[in-house]
Enzyme design. Structure first.
Site, PDB file in Angstrom:
ATOM      1  N   ASP A  41      39.558   5.088  57.598  1.00  0.00           N
ATOM      2  CA  ASP A  41      38.187   4.679  57.293  1.00  0.00           C
ATOM      3  C   ASP A  41      38.135   4.326  55.800  1.00  0.00           C
ATOM      4  O   ASP A  41      39.034   4.653  55.025  1.00  0.00           O
ATOM      5  CB  ASP A  41      37.203   5.803  57.665  1.00  0.00           C
ATOM      6  CG  ASP A  41      35.780   5.292  57.807  1.00  0.00           C
ATOM      7  OD1 ASP A  41      34.950   6.013  58.373  1.00  0.00           O
ATOM      8  OD2 ASP A  41      35.513   4.155  57.359  1.00  0.00           O
TER       9      ASP A  41
HETATM   10  C1  GLC Z   1      32.371   3.047  56.762  1.00  0.00           C
HETATM   11  C2  GLC Z   1      32.183   3.762  58.080  1.00  0.00           C
HETATM   12  C3  GLC Z   1      32.899   3.115  59.225  1.00  0.00           C
HETATM   13  C4  GLC Z   1      32.980   1.618  59.010  1.00  0.00           C
HETATM   14  C5  GLC Z   1      33.849   1.372  57.789  1.00  0.00           C
HETATM   15  C6  GLC Z   1      33.892  -0.119  57.440  1.00  0.00           C
HETATM   16  O1  GLC Z   1      32.477   3.980  55.726  1.00  0.00           O
HETATM   17  O2  GLC Z   1      32.497   5.153  58.114  1.00  0.00           O
HETATM   18  O3  GLC Z   1      32.170   3.440  60.418  1.00  0.00           O
HETATM   19  O4  GLC Z   1      33.559   0.995  60.156  1.00  0.00           O
HETATM   20  O5  GLC Z   1      33.428   2.111  56.664  1.00  0.00           O
HETATM   21  O6  GLC Z   1      32.628  -0.549  57.075  1.00  0.00           O
END
Ligand code: GLC
Length: 741
Positions: free
Chosen positions: A298
């Site tokens: 993430d």
């Molecule tokens: C964010 C979220 C995740 C998302 C990613 C890209 O922090 O936790 O759900 O897909 O970053 O935006």
């Protein structure tokens, strides 16, 4: 003499065709293997890997962010376009338009090996044409319709030049204080698994390289929904038993359904952050479940191992995440900066790097990006397609809405109701109907409830408006106007709820009651002594104990998306018959959290309750009213006992005893009365939604397969199936049967 030119012409064109085939075949055979579409993907990847330098390989393991915020890892479009050799393997959030995206992709295709960029984006509940948030979608129990909505979103996404969405989110959550409860399909294991599989099928279609197919990404693996106190990014304590019998199941089912990528979550699971969890990422996801594609961290998740107290610095973070099984590093450049030193120090082997890059290249090949790296440009959806898409969004919004209360004032009786007052902060609001993660949805495309009512009912009734109060704060100066509007009306429609930013990521709330000003507003309007319909727009269950008594009807509309207000208008007017049922419990107060239907039985069932309030929720999982009335017959079983290898057929007749056609969902629960590892009071194991015409009866059938429907996993993920008594239940009707050796 008549020349029969026929044969000459035929042979001439045959010759031309032969020549063309020869030229193409020769040309293809002169191509490097990895560029030859006739060669199987595995050999193309191996050939490409053999040609790549270490730097080119490391580049593939990083995703960069094209944006304008202060993210230190930002790169901007101008920099990319001016750079003859853009160092980019994957981009996130780049989706201004297909032309610019193709210009960036052209740069990548013109590099030494021409490896295409993978473009990713959070398409959570639609891209431009937004349908309801996932928490609402689960209340529709219409899996096929949801799969169609995801296909629609995939097409819009593909046409914007994006090939990968970070969806579906499969984090079961039973804590509505957590803002991201809005992004899952409720509190139940089976519901999240079924809707997660539908999303994967909708996004990925019947072939990743087909037009309009995009790669799905299961997130946030695993247990993120149990964040302590409902606060985001916190610690999660989950036993192996609960991991296997609750939180892992939707992911396992979605990978079995073909999900191609998975995202490791932010949470620290039992002391081992998910980004550094070799057992779950590699031993389970990659080896036992055979994830076909790659695992992505993430956002900045690799770097965050430092904040989580798991490593000292980025180099250690890169080593730990990479060795644990994270193939692609999202936006923190930790892999880009540290993998080469780690390779030079023999801490990472080149074979391990090749394995990660293989997975990433495999997804790019499967998406067809090597053979068709560019998005179609200037595609304008014809009006019929746009209308079709809007109808899907509106239908899903309508079927997601849950009628929680109705003291016979809905649908609106236009014989007696001639003046309606629309009151409340959500009455004229469009932006917040979209909820969180709105992609490229635009407020200007969203109609407010007031406008939708005016458009649908203006020739039938007079509609007035008074905002009354803001979402929050202490300003009651609008109360007088609201009261006056109520006094001149025959019916008040009060629209309350949450702003879109009050749920979603990093949007936890310590209490799930509505802000006091909104509670005061409905109490004040109730002094006008007119019937009140409360329409709610929210991204989490709300504690409605303080305001429920003032409403004669309550319609839970969630955050219904672009067409949501029209769905509300159609339900209030009776053009649509509400059919939603809750996929998550509505607690009486925040103090009851966590409270969910599938809890384990207590040692003393009638004791151990709160002293100060009821231990029952305000509205339970599965609850929802309709304008129709459905009568359930008793459950009929094909046998009173079965063996493990046999099936049991359960049937129930449901009659629509009203004069309104309606949709009804039968939720089938199973109770395992006695088990070596205690089971929940009951568990949803199957559901089906059907239309039942007025005064008609439909039979609902659950074909019970013991290994699928009566077993449970132990703490190692092994299925346990034990003989004994089982109870099957549907809408309060129960029947028991025995599983015998
Ligand atoms: C964010 C979220 C995740 C998302 C990613 C890209 O922090 O936790 O759900 O897909 O970053 O935006």
């Amino acid at each position: 003499m008549i020349f029969n030119w026929g044969y000459k012409v035929k042979y001439f064109f045959t010759g031309i065709l032969f020549m063309c085939c020869y030229i193409i075949t020769t040309a293809q055979s002169n191509l490097p293997i990895y560029k030859n579409i006739k060669i199987n993907i595995e050999d193309r990847i191996k050939d490409l890997l053999s040609r790549m330098t270490i730097q080119e390989k490391i580049l593939q393991t990083s995703q960069s962010y094209v944006g304008n915020n202060d993210n230190p890892n930002n790169i901007n479009k101008e920099e990319i376009l001016s750079n003859t050799n853009p160092q980019i393997g994957s981009l996130i959030y780049y989706s201004d338009d297909a032309k610019m995206r193709n210009a960036i992709q052209t740069k990548a295709m013109n590099t030494r090996l021409g490896i295409p960029i993978l473009f990713g984006f959070d398409v959570i509940h639609g891209f431009k044409n937004l349908y309801p948030i996932p928490l609402a979608v689960g209340c529709s129990w219409n899996v096929n319709l949801y799969e169609q909505a995801c296909m629609m979103a995939a097409k819009e996404t593909y046409l914007a030049g994006i090939n990968w969405t970070f969806s579906p989110m499969l984090d079961i959550s039973r804590d509505p204080r957590w803002g991201r409860v809005s992004e899952c399909y409720g509190e139940d294991v089976y519901t999240n698994a079924v809707f997660g599989v539908a999303a994967v099928k909708g996004y990925q279609g019947n072939g990743l390289s087909n037009p309009y197919s995009i790669a799905a990404c299961l997130k946030h693996f695993v247990g993120y929904g149990l964040s302590e106190g409902g606060r985001d990014y916190t610690y999660t304590e989950i036993s192996n038993q609960t991991l296997w019998d609750t939180y892992l199941i939707p992911y396992q089912q979605a990978i079995n359904a073909g999900a191609i990528t998975l995202m490791a979550g932010f949470n620290n699971l039992n002391g081992i952050p998910m980004i550094a969890n070799h057992f779950l990422l590699t031993d389970i996801v990659k080896k036992r479940w055979q994830l076909p594609g790659f695992i992505v961290s993430d956002w900045n998740g690799v770097h965050q191992l430092i904040e989580q107290g798991n490593v000292l610095n980025n180099k250690e973070a890169a080593l730990k995440a990479f060795k644990s099984g994270v193939d692609l590093d999202m936006t923190d450049d930790v892999y880009k900066d540290n993998l080469l030193p780690l390779l030079n120090e023999d801490k990472i082997r080149i074979t391990e790097l090749d394995s990660a890059v293989y997975r990433i290249l495999k997804v790019k090949f499967m998406l067809g990006l090597f053979d068709n790296p560019y998005a179609p440009e200037n595609i304008i959806d014809d009006s019929s397609t746009q209308l079709h898409d809007k109808l899907i969004s509106e239908k899903l919004a309508s079927e997601s809405m849950v009628l929680l209360k109705n003291k016979n004032i809905l649908p609106i009786d236009f014989k007696h109701i001639h003046n309606i007052a629309v009151i409340g902060p959500m009455s004229m609001d469009s932006l917040d109907l979209m909820g969180s993660w709105i992609g490229r949805g635009k407020e200007i495309d969203v109609t407010s409830v007031y406008t939708a009512l005016k458009r649908k009912l203006n020739n039938v009734i007079n509609i007035s408006f008074a905002k009354g109060a803001d979402f929050d704060g202490t300003d009651t100066t609008g109360f007088e106007d609201a009261y006056k509007a109520a006094m001149t009306a025959d019916l008040c429609i009060i629209c309350l709820g949450e702003k879109g930013i009050w749920s979603g990521e990093n949007a936890s709330r310590s209490s799930i009651e509505l802000p006091y000003i909104q509670e005061q507003l409905i109490k004040m309007v109730s002094k006008a002594k007119k019937p009140i319909v409360l329409v709610l727009f929210n991204g989490r269950p709300l504690a409605l104990k303080n305001i429920e008594p003032y409403a004669d009807a309550i319609l839970e509309s969630w955050q219904p998306g672009t067409m949501g207000a029209f769905a509300v208008a159609d339900i209030l007017s009776g053009k649509s018959n509400p059919s939603g049922k809750l996929d998550i419990t509505f607690p009486l107060t925040s103090g009851q959290i966590p409270i969910y239907y599938s809890m384990r039985p207590k040692a003393r069932p009638s004791s151990g309750n709160y002293q100060d309030i009821s231990t029952q929720p305000l509205y339970p999982f599965g609850y929802g009213l309709s304008y129709s009335k459905f009568a359930y017959d008793s459950i009929k079983l094909s046998s009173s006992h079965i063996k493990k290898e046999e099936h049991l057929i359960a049937r129930i007749n449901v009659q629509n005893i009203s004069d309104k056609d309606g949709l009804e969902t039968v939720l089938w629960y199973i109770t395992d009365k006695t088990a070596s590892i205690t089971r929940p009071i009951k568990e949803l194991r199957f559901f089906e939604k059907k239309e039942i015409k007025k005064n008609n009866t439909k039979t609902f059938i659950f074909d019970i397969d013991p290994l699928r429907d009566l077993s449970y996993p132990d703490a190692d993920g092994n299925k346990i199936l034990e003989p004994g008594e089982f109870i099957i239940e549907a809408n309060g009707q129960k029947a028991s049967f025995d599983l015998i050796e």
